[in-house]
Write an enzyme that holds these catalytic residues in place. Structure first.
Site, mmCIF file in Angstrom:
data_model
loop_
_atom_site.group_PDB
_atom_site.id
_atom_site.type_symbol
_atom_site.label_atom_id
_atom_site.label_comp_id
_atom_site.label_asym_id
_atom_site.label_seq_id
_atom_site.Cartn_x
_atom_site.Cartn_y
_atom_site.Cartn_z
ATOM 1 N N SER A 138 32.297 11.414 36.634
ATOM 2 C CA SER A 138 33.731 11.136 36.674
ATOM 3 C C SER A 138 34.383 12.227 37.506
ATOM 4 C CB SER A 138 34.291 11.152 35.244
ATOM 5 O OG SER A 138 35.702 11.229 35.241
ATOM 6 N N TYR A 151 34.958 15.535 27.003
ATOM 7 C CA TYR A 151 34.614 14.572 28.040
ATOM 8 C C TYR A 151 34.401 15.296 29.367
ATOM 9 C CZ TYR A 151 34.916 10.380 30.976
ATOM 10 O OH TYR A 151 34.649 9.374 31.878
#
Length: 271
Positions: A138, A151
């Protein structure tokens, strides 16, 4: 780099979102795809929609035995040419307010599963001197975002792990690509207040994943023009960067609508 026509591909987290879009794009290019997902009903529905070259297998990526069984099922009639480590979850809110067990589980799915899957398929690929592993990270793996600290840590870990393994693979004939998408409109971002952030559709990310079979580049940012953002994170003084992030993301870090996000949270927490 591999030819997708006739290729055998495993996709984790393939029942929905980016995984399902990737499976569809691979099937369209002639690959046979094993869709691994903890939600077997959803995986089966996706496989049935895609036709005879898609197969659904129940997969808990945090369980080594489950992952090994998934790989063995896919390899039962031939070697695995490509693994897409796509499964991931995202919890939101201040780090100190979140459940510790949930944070560890987030790391296990987003990073630990990449370690497991890669370790399971890599020996055979190296022996055959052919194969591709695509790890879905990401932009959070390059740019820290308060409100999703764990995350970010998991996705930074995917980037670093992939880069180190990629160096080890030099000359083996096996390639590894890390995909770094911006915020993508899937269940994972349900209820998230994205404000000024660039957003993608699952098909955009799937195209980058499938495209990696033809070029073998180490890292691919989606969209490409965001690639320098990670460098700016280190160059711009922290107080200025914090202000920029507040401008883009809003005054409340990690802000989201809990009601809109509830269905996703319930499913991601289910055993």
């Amino acid at each position: 780099m591999i030819a997708l026509q006739g290729a055998r591909v495993c996709v984790t987290g393939g029942a929905r979102g980016i995984g399902a879009a990737t499976a569809a794009a691979l099937v369209e290019r002639g690959a046979t795809v094993w869709i691994g997902d903890r939600d077997l009903d959803a995986a089966t529905a996706t496989a049935e929609r895609l036709g005879r070259r898609a197969r659904a297998v129940r997969l808990d990526v945090t369980d080594v035995d489950s992952f090994a069984a998934f790989v063995d099922t896919a390899a039962a009639t031939g070697p695995i040419d490509m693994l897409v480590n796509n499964a991931g979850i995202q919890h939101m809110g201040r780090f100190v307010d979140q459940d510790l067990a949930g944070l560890h589980r987030e790391l296990a799915i987003n990073l630990g599963a990449v370690v497991t899957g890669t370790h399971l398929v890599l020996p055979g690929m190296i022996e055959r001197r052919r194969g591709l592993i695509v790890n879905v990270s990401s932009m959070a793996g390059k740019v820290t975002t308060p409100g999703i600290a764990t995350y970010c840590a998991s996705k930074f870990g995917v980037v670093a792990l992939s880069k180190a393994i990629r160096a080890e693979l030099a000359g083996t004939g096996v390639t590894m690509t890390t995909i770094l998408p911006a915020a993508t409109r899937t269940d994972l971002t349900a209820g998230v207040r994205l404000r000024l952030q660039p957003t993608l559709e699952p098909d955009d990310v799937a195209a980058a994943i499938v495209g990696s079979a033809g070029h073998g580049r180490g890292e691919v940012t989606v969209p490409r023009h965001l690639a320098p953002i990670g460098i700016l994170e280190d160059l711009i003084p922290s107080p200025i960067m914090w202000r920029l992030k507040r401008f883009v993301g809003g005054a409340d870090y990690g802000a989201f609508d809990e009601g809109q996000r509830q269905a996703y949270l319930d499913r991601s927490r289910a055993s």
